[in-house]
Design a protein around this motif. Structure first.
Motif, PDB file in Angstrom:
ATOM      1  N   ASN A   1      24.966 -27.526  15.882  1.00  0.00           N
ATOM      2  CA  ASN A   1      24.765 -27.765  14.207  1.00  0.00           C
ATOM      3  C   ASN A   1      23.701 -28.308  14.087  1.00  0.00           C
ATOM      4  O   ASN A   1      23.125 -29.252  14.862  1.00  0.00           O
ATOM      5  CB  ASN A   1      25.987 -28.565  14.003  1.00  0.00           C
ATOM      6  N   VAL A   2      23.187 -28.157  12.846  1.00  0.00           N
ATOM      7  CA  VAL A   2      22.201 -28.982  12.250  1.00  0.00           C
ATOM      8  C   VAL A   2      22.882 -30.197  11.633  1.00  0.00           C
ATOM      9  O   VAL A   2      23.812 -30.254  10.749  1.00  0.00           O
ATOM     10  CB  VAL A   2      21.183 -28.145  11.051  1.00  0.00           C
TER      11      VAL A   2
ATOM     12  N   MET B   1      23.745 -34.950   7.671  1.00  0.00           N
ATOM     13  CA  MET B   1      22.983 -36.391   7.259  1.00  0.00           C
ATOM     14  C   MET B   1      21.490 -36.373   7.072  1.00  0.00           C
ATOM     15  O   MET B   1      21.006 -36.544   6.095  1.00  0.00           O
ATOM     16  CB  MET B   1      23.459 -37.268   8.286  1.00  0.00           C
ATOM     17  N   VAL B   2      20.915 -35.699   8.045  1.00  0.00           N
ATOM     18  CA  VAL B   2      19.415 -35.871   8.219  1.00  0.00           C
ATOM     19  C   VAL B   2      18.865 -34.509   7.364  1.00  0.00           C
ATOM     20  O   VAL B   2      17.883 -34.734   6.491  1.00  0.00           O
ATOM     21  CB  VAL B   2      19.053 -35.443   9.637  1.00  0.00           C
ATOM     22  N   ALA B   3      19.453 -33.378   7.393  1.00  0.00           N
ATOM     23  CA  ALA B   3      18.889 -32.241   6.715  1.00  0.00           C
ATOM     24  C   ALA B   3      19.251 -31.930   5.347  1.00  0.00           C
ATOM     25  O   ALA B   3      18.606 -31.546   4.528  1.00  0.00           O
ATOM     26  CB  ALA B   3      19.289 -30.870   7.439  1.00  0.00           C
ATOM     27  N   LYS B   4      20.579 -32.680   5.090  1.00  0.00           N
ATOM     28  CA  LYS B   4      20.933 -32.534   3.439  1.00  0.00           C
ATOM     29  C   LYS B   4      21.353 -33.874   2.838  1.00  0.00           C
ATOM     30  O   LYS B   4      21.597 -33.706   1.684  1.00  0.00           O
ATOM     31  CB  LYS B   4      22.230 -31.594   3.681  1.00  0.00           C
TER      32      LYS B   4
ATOM     33  N   ARG C   1      24.045 -47.980   6.953  1.00  0.00           N
ATOM     34  CA  ARG C   1      23.022 -47.030   6.552  1.00  0.00           C
ATOM     35  C   ARG C   1      23.324 -46.140   5.349  1.00  0.00           C
ATOM     36  O   ARG C   1      22.520 -45.472   4.689  1.00  0.00           O
ATOM     37  CB  ARG C   1      23.167 -46.147   7.833  1.00  0.00           C
TER      38      ARG C   1
ATOM     39  N   VAL D   1      16.470 -24.984   7.553  1.00  0.00           N
ATOM     40  CA  VAL D   1      15.881 -25.649   8.740  1.00  0.00           C
ATOM     41  C   VAL D   1      15.366 -24.859   9.583  1.00  0.00           C
ATOM     42  O   VAL D   1      15.765 -23.410   9.734  1.00  0.00           O
ATOM     43  CB  VAL D   1      17.281 -26.194   9.291  1.00  0.00           C
TER      44      VAL D   1
ATOM     45  N   ARG E   1      15.108 -23.303  12.968  1.00  0.00           N
ATOM     46  CA  ARG E   1      15.534 -23.270  14.431  1.00  0.00           C
ATOM     47  C   ARG E   1      14.800 -22.509  15.275  1.00  0.00           C
ATOM     48  O   ARG E   1      13.896 -21.973  15.185  1.00  0.00           O
ATOM     49  CB  ARG E   1      17.027 -22.659  14.107  1.00  0.00           C
TER      50      ARG E   1
ATOM     51  N   GLY F   1      15.158 -40.001  10.140  1.00  0.00           N
ATOM     52  CA  GLY F   1      16.302 -39.778   9.640  1.00  0.00           C
ATOM     53  C   GLY F   1      16.198 -38.786   8.365  1.00  0.00           C
ATOM     54  O   GLY F   1      17.229 -38.726   7.868  1.00  0.00           O
ATOM     55  N   LYS F   2      15.199 -38.077   8.131  1.00  0.00           N
ATOM     56  CA  LYS F   2      15.060 -37.060   7.123  1.00  0.00           C
ATOM     57  C   LYS F   2      14.249 -35.835   7.472  1.00  0.00           C
ATOM     58  O   LYS F   2      13.408 -36.077   8.061  1.00  0.00           O
ATOM     59  CB  LYS F   2      14.156 -37.904   5.930  1.00  0.00           C
ATOM     60  N   TYR F   3      14.833 -34.853   7.082  1.00  0.00           N
ATOM     61  CA  TYR F   3      14.242 -33.279   7.431  1.00  0.00           C
ATOM     62  C   TYR F   3      14.424 -32.583   6.135  1.00  0.00           C
ATOM     63  O   TYR F   3      15.533 -32.159   5.500  1.00  0.00           O
ATOM     64  CB  TYR F   3      15.051 -32.827   8.509  1.00  0.00           C
TER      65      TYR F   3
ATOM     66  N   PRO G   1      15.263 -29.021  15.066  1.00  0.00           N
ATOM     67  CA  PRO G   1      16.044 -29.765  16.035  1.00  0.00           C
ATOM     68  C   PRO G   1      16.301 -29.083  17.298  1.00  0.00           C
ATOM     69  O   PRO G   1      16.292 -29.948  18.253  1.00  0.00           O
ATOM     70  CB  PRO G   1      17.311 -29.712  15.344  1.00  0.00           C
TER      71      PRO G   1
ATOM     72  N   PHE H   1      24.198 -46.374  15.960  1.00  0.00           N
ATOM     73  CA  PHE H   1      25.522 -46.310  15.798  1.00  0.00           C
ATOM     74  C   PHE H   1      26.125 -45.685  17.530  1.00  0.00           C
ATOM     75  O   PHE H   1      27.459 -45.455  17.348  1.00  0.00           O
ATOM     76  CB  PHE H   1      25.826 -44.850  15.102  1.00  0.00           C
TER      77      PHE H   1
ATOM     78  N   THR I   1      13.371 -38.062  13.684  1.00  0.00           N
ATOM     79  CA  THR I   1      13.676 -37.266  12.632  1.00  0.00           C
ATOM     80  C   THR I   1      15.289 -37.153  12.557  1.00  0.00           C
ATOM     81  O   THR I   1      15.765 -37.368  11.585  1.00  0.00           O
ATOM     82  CB  THR I   1      12.939 -35.884  12.641  1.00  0.00           C
ATOM     83  N   TRP I   2      15.892 -36.928  13.757  1.00  0.00           N
ATOM     84  CA  TRP I   2      17.354 -36.403  13.840  1.00  0.00           C
ATOM     85  C   TRP I   2      18.030 -37.758  14.021  1.00  0.00           C
ATOM     86  O   TRP I   2      19.554 -37.388  14.395  1.00  0.00           O
ATOM     87  CB  TRP I   2      17.386 -35.404  14.733  1.00  0.00           C
TER      88      TRP I   2
END
Ligand SMILES: Cc1cc2nc3c(=O)[nH]c(=O)nc-3n(C[C@H](O)[C@H](O)[C@H](O)COP(=O)(O)OP(=O)(O)OC[C@H]3O[C@@H](n4cnc5c(N)ncnc54)[C@H](O)[C@@H]3O)c2cc1C
Ligand code: SF4
Ligand code: SF4
Ligand code: SF4
Ligand code: SF4
Ligand code: SF4
Ligand code: FES
Lengths: 261, 364, 275
Positions: free
Chosen positions: A175-176, A179-182, A224, B37, B39, B60-62, B75, B254, B339-340
């Motif tokens: 899975n993507v 949280m990060v992608a959307k 967060r 995304v 892939r 933390g952002k893409y 990813p 986490f 990023t992830w």
């Protein structure tokens, strides 16, 4: 290895029957089990006389009335292995949402059901009343985990089900990360794996129906979520979702709500 | 006839190369845009490769946007193909005889993967290859690699520091670089690469193209830098084992092991034994990660019960222990774990702070 | 092509004898499968119960008939089922794995054994080896501690160790629980009581990590150096052969670089909290 037939009972307390349905849905798998397992269902737990003893007892639902409390104690005595099954039995379930409200208000406004008149102060997870040997989490529980559990009991081993963060399974599955992608809030980092990451697979955040993972750090996730712009109130609501009454989430919720007041 | 050296051609030559791989019967795995995304998946048409798209990465952002010139990786790493997340190893029958799952190993081409990911394969060659993982080796033997050099590194990339990019050095069959919309530079890296290139309409790069090419890669390499150097890093990190930095960073972590899962080189696995109803059993291998609580748990204790210790182990393994174990760094600087990471933790900053702590104490 | 990590396949072994050692501890004597190499003292095997799981267990003896012994303490999911096995049952084995005790380096030297609880199991083959090759070694000192007398392993032969020529055996328990002539306290208390020549001794230690740390400190006090001290480490193990990563201690894979390490070799990491 497989010795005598395993006597399995399924009891329903305060719940929607979704978890039992999972067992009934396992028809094909159950057929393969019929030589090894004998099932007894108590769809309405309160009517059962509990003619045990049982090797394994699955309890669905939370404990909401004094009668149920009394009954679950008797069931415990009749069971070698007692399994709390589903979010209700393991964490009080959605109905535990009422635990944050005043009982009288709830009785009047939300549940105009006579059953509630004698309701306990809280909708309790089974473990608050009797000793639970295993928890099969989820809302509903996962078929695969249930089957694996039964097979493991059959070989005489204490069942082993990984209890790490859902993220691991989610990412193994490919899975993507939502949280990060959307930017969608997701409880996955602090929720136990086992559902197969259903929600993230459909592009939604995890609602937490499997409850806290082993060594979960909901407080870090809460900060967060606030950092990425969520309000305390909304973070608290997210944690409350399905398993908010679990000890770890409850603490974070109380802190968040305490801060909001 | 094409031999070694550097060649240039039009963008259309890439399409020809792609089709040539398909014609030769390769399963082509390439970047592919899916649900916003990029892939790494099997693609059947060149048009699926997201040329004209760009990804935007930050801790933390893409996100992606159309109209950009260059994409980096998403990813998925080659690890997902060569070392799958869940693999049934074998089945034991009740009489202890062994049954193997039927697997197919189609000849596979990795097309347009990034230099850092290529580097991750050479790390895997030392780890999975070195210990002789037969599944890995079976796929690896029939693997052809077409790598796309990076002219525009992303904000979480630090391959330049790790020495793995943004230009691929070796280990590929063909490396190409898109200098502008219709100018592509090609370099063969193997006999097979030479053979494939000889079917294209390309010519030795002119001085002008070469100058442009070197400039582009030099610029790129200035960007993909981390705030630390590799020289003496393993020793410095080991001197920082007691640094409070790990505890500080772990406060935000986490412990979800998401970074272990996306990392192209993390190799740890758990063994799951599942009983069968006939009295036999199945053994399954699944990706595990050192961030998980049970990773170092034993009957009656846990060697890394606190998250900071697990966080420290991850950093130390990648940047110190790995060098001692396998002779290379365990990190290729791809930035995926940055990023992830749903907590947005930046590994580069952690390392920088630990090194600063060590130096401030005169430790180096 | 068949896909398999061959090294992860357990082969069947038959249980030929079972001995009750102590509460929740039993020794299983196994007839090993064809082609199983002779284990060296300190090596371990992965023992597997069909469908239940696999655990690393040290070899605790190799009999004259070639049976390989494993002394198992019930600790959890797998050992619990394993402990119920009886003569004639078949379990899976793979091994032997790891680097064992330095019995070659110890030739001509005194050997000091310090063991706590189940930790005597991997050291028993060392005692056997010295007994069988008595002339090759100097003085043998065995310091062994357990929670209480009934938790001591190999009670039926402990006394015989004392009668091996040039051997000193000192026992210790945390709590005496009835008649007891030995020491009450920590096994490390025995170190100053024993007659140890620091110039010519090789120490071999196995027990809980905290006990091993105390032991090392005590050995320094009587004059031993790091390169005379060997210890057997325990870590979570999933593969036993350097593939799965779980057993890492600093840069070392305990399964293949250990489980026995010279102290000087791991010292830099061994003392770091939660390494
Ligand atoms: C090199 C080595 C030699 C050992 N020798 C012996 C011996 O001779 N006798 C003996 O009784 N015990 C020995 N142990 C410890 C024994 O392996 C554990 O008690 C056992 O693995 C516990 O497994 P379990 O399934 O019963 O417990 P659970 O707690 O249910 O463990 C589940 C899984 O975790 C892993 N695990 C848990 N505890 C340990 C542990 N302490 N060490 C390694 N992996 C663990 C195992 O893979 C196990 O399958 C040894 C351990 C090592 C590393
Ligand atoms: S989508 Fe949720 S569960 Fe999946 S990796 Fe992201 S945070 Fe974890
Ligand atoms: S890390 Fe380097 S090689 Fe990898 S995508 Fe970024 S710039 Fe390219
Ligand atoms: S660093 Fe990030 S991805 Fe890794 S475990 Fe911590 S929160 Fe998860
Ligand atoms: S540690 Fe992070 S940056 Fe390095 S290779 Fe792994 S995912 Fe990429
Ligand atoms: S960083 Fe952690 S998960 Fe990755 S290879 Fe090292 S120990 Fe394994
Ligand atoms: S036990 Fe798997 S690497 Fe050591």
């Amino acid at each position: 290895m497989m010795r005598r037939k395993l006597k399995v009972a399924v009891f329903k307390f305060a719940s929607c029957s979704g978890c039992q349905l999972q067992i009934l849905n396992m028809e094909d798998e159950l057929l393969t089990l019929t030589d090894a397992v004998e099932f007894t269902y108590f769809l309405e737990a309160s009517r059962a006389t509990a003619p045990g003893p049982y090797d394994v007892t699955f309890i669905e639902g939370s404990i909401s009335t004094p009668e149920q409390e009394e009954l679950v104690r008797r069931v415990r005595e009749e069971s070698r292995i007692l399994v709390a099954m589903g979010a209700c039995a393991t964490a009080g379930g959605i109905q535990a949402l009422r635990n944050w409200l005043r009982l009288d208000d709830v009785k009047r406004a939300v549940y105009p059901n006579p059953e509630w008149v004698k309701a306990l102060e809280h909708s309790k997870p089974v473990a608050e009343v009797v000793k639970v040997d295993y928890e099969l989490r989820g809302c509903p529980v996962s078929k695969e985990r249930l089957l694996s559990f039964i097979k493991q009991v059959l070989v005489g081993r204490k069942p082993y089900l990984r209890r790490e963060a859902l993220c691991m399974d989610c990412r193994r599955k490919g899975n993507v990360c939502v949280m990060v992608a959307k930017g969608i809030p997701c409880l996955g980092p602090v929720v136990q794996e086992g559902c197969g990451a259903i929600c993230p697979t459909f592009g939604r955040g995890c609602y937490g129906c499997f409850g806290p993972s082993i060594d979960a750090r909901p407080e870090a996730l809460a900060s967060r979520l606030r950092e990425i712009g969520m309000k305390d109130r909304d973070v608290a609501r997210l944690f409350k979702g399905f398993t908010g009454w679990s000890e770890k989430f409850r603490k974070v919720i109380d802190e968040l709500e305490g801060g909001a007041r | 006839m094409v031999s070694g050296g550097i060649y240039s051609g039009k963008f259309g030559e890439l399409r020809k190369l792609f089709n040539a791989l398909r014609l030769r019967g390769y399963r082509v795995i390439a970047p592919k845009l899916e649900d916003s995304v990029i892939r790494l998946k099997e693609v059947t048409s060149f048009d699926e490769v997201p040329y004209g798209w760009e990804d935007i990465q930050a801790p933390g952002k893409y996100s992606v946007r159309e109209g950009g010139k260059h994409f980096r990786h998403g990813p998925d790493a080659p690890k997902r193909i060569l070392y799958p997340p869940r693999l049934e190893l074998f089945r034991l029958r009740p009489d202890w005889s062994v049954e193997y799952p039927k697997e197919r190993f189609p000849p596979t081409a990795l097309f347009a993967i990034k230099p850092c990911d290529l580097a991750s394969i050479s790390v895997m060659d030392r780890v999975q290859g070195g210990i002789g993982d037969p599944y890995y080796l079976a796929l690896r033997k029939k693997l052809i690699i077409i790598v796309e050099n990076c002219v525009e590194p992303g904000a979480t990339c630090f391959c330049s520091t790790m020495g793995t990019g943004p230009e691929a050095r070796d280990g590929f069959d063909i490396a190409y670089t898109r200098l502008d919309d219709d100018l592509v530079v090609f370099r063969p890296g193997s006999d097979l690469g030479v053979e494939l290139l000889s079917e294209l309409n390309i010519e030795p790069a002119t001085d002008e193209v070469l100058r442009k090419y070197y400039d582009a890669l030099k610029n790129a390499s200035l960007k993909a830098k981390a705030p630390f150097e590799l020289e003496r890093l393993p020793d410095e990190l080991e001197l920082g084992l007691n640094s409070p930095v790990f505890k500080e960073v772990a406060e935000r972590c986490f412990g979800c092991a998401g970074c272990n899962m996306v990392c192209p080189t993390c190799f740890c696995f758990d063994v799951i034994d599942e009983p069968e109803l006939d009295g036999g059993a199945v053994r399954v291998r699944v990706w595990d990660g050192c961030f998980s609580y049970t990773y170092a748990e034993v009957a009656g204790g846990n060697f890394r019960k606190d998250l900071w210790a697990r966080y420290r182990h991850w950093v130390l393994h990648k940047f110190a222990y790995w060098v001692r174990q396998f002779g290379v760094f365990g990190c290729v600087g791809c930035g995926r774990c940055i990023t992830w990471c749903p907590a947005g933790i930046d590994l580069r900053e952690t390392i920088k702070s630990v090194v600063e702590w060590v130096r401030s104490r005169g430790g180096s | 092509m068949e896909v398999v990590e061959g090294r992860l396949i357990p082969k069947p072994a038959v249980i030929e004898d079972v001995v009750d050692e102590a509460p929740n501890v039993r020794t299983f004597y196994l007839r090993m499968p064809e082609g199983y190499p002779e284990p060296k003292p300190g090596q371990f095997n992965e023992l597997y119960v069909m469908g239940v799981g696999e655990v690393p267990i040290s070899v605790s003896d190799v009999t004259q008939e070639g049976l390989v012994a494993h002394t198992v303490r019930v600790a959890g999911r797998v050992t619990e089922v394993l402990a119920e096995a009886s003569v004639g049952d078949v379990i899976g084995v793979r091994g032997p794995y790891g680097r064992g005790w330095p019995i070659e380096q110890a030739v001509g030297k005194d050997v000091l054994i310090v063991a706590g609880g189940i930790g005597l199991a991997p050291l028993r083959p060392v005692i056997r080896h010295i007994e069988r090759n008595r002339a090759k070694y100097g003085k043998l000192t065995i310091l062994y501690g357990a929670r209480a007398p009934r938790h001591l392993l190999y009670k039926y032969e402990l006394e015989k160790y004392a009668s091996i020529p040039n051997t000193e055996l000192l026992l210790s328990v945390d709590k005496a629980e009835g008649p007891w002539e030995g020491h009450v306290g920590f096994v490390t208390d025995l170190i100053p009581k024993a007659d140890i020549d620091p110039e010519r001794t090789i120490a071999m230690i196995c027990g809980p990590e905290i006990m091993m740390r105390f032991t090392i400190k005590r050995l320094y006090e009587v004059g031993l150096k790091d390169n005379q001290i060997y210890l057997s480490l325990e870590r979570r193990m999933r593969c036993g052969v350097g593939l799965c990563g779980h057993c890492q201690m600093g840069p070392y894979f305990v399964c293949k670089h250990g489980p026995v390490f010279p102290h000087w070799f791991i010292k830099k990491y061994f003392w770091v909290e939660q390494i």
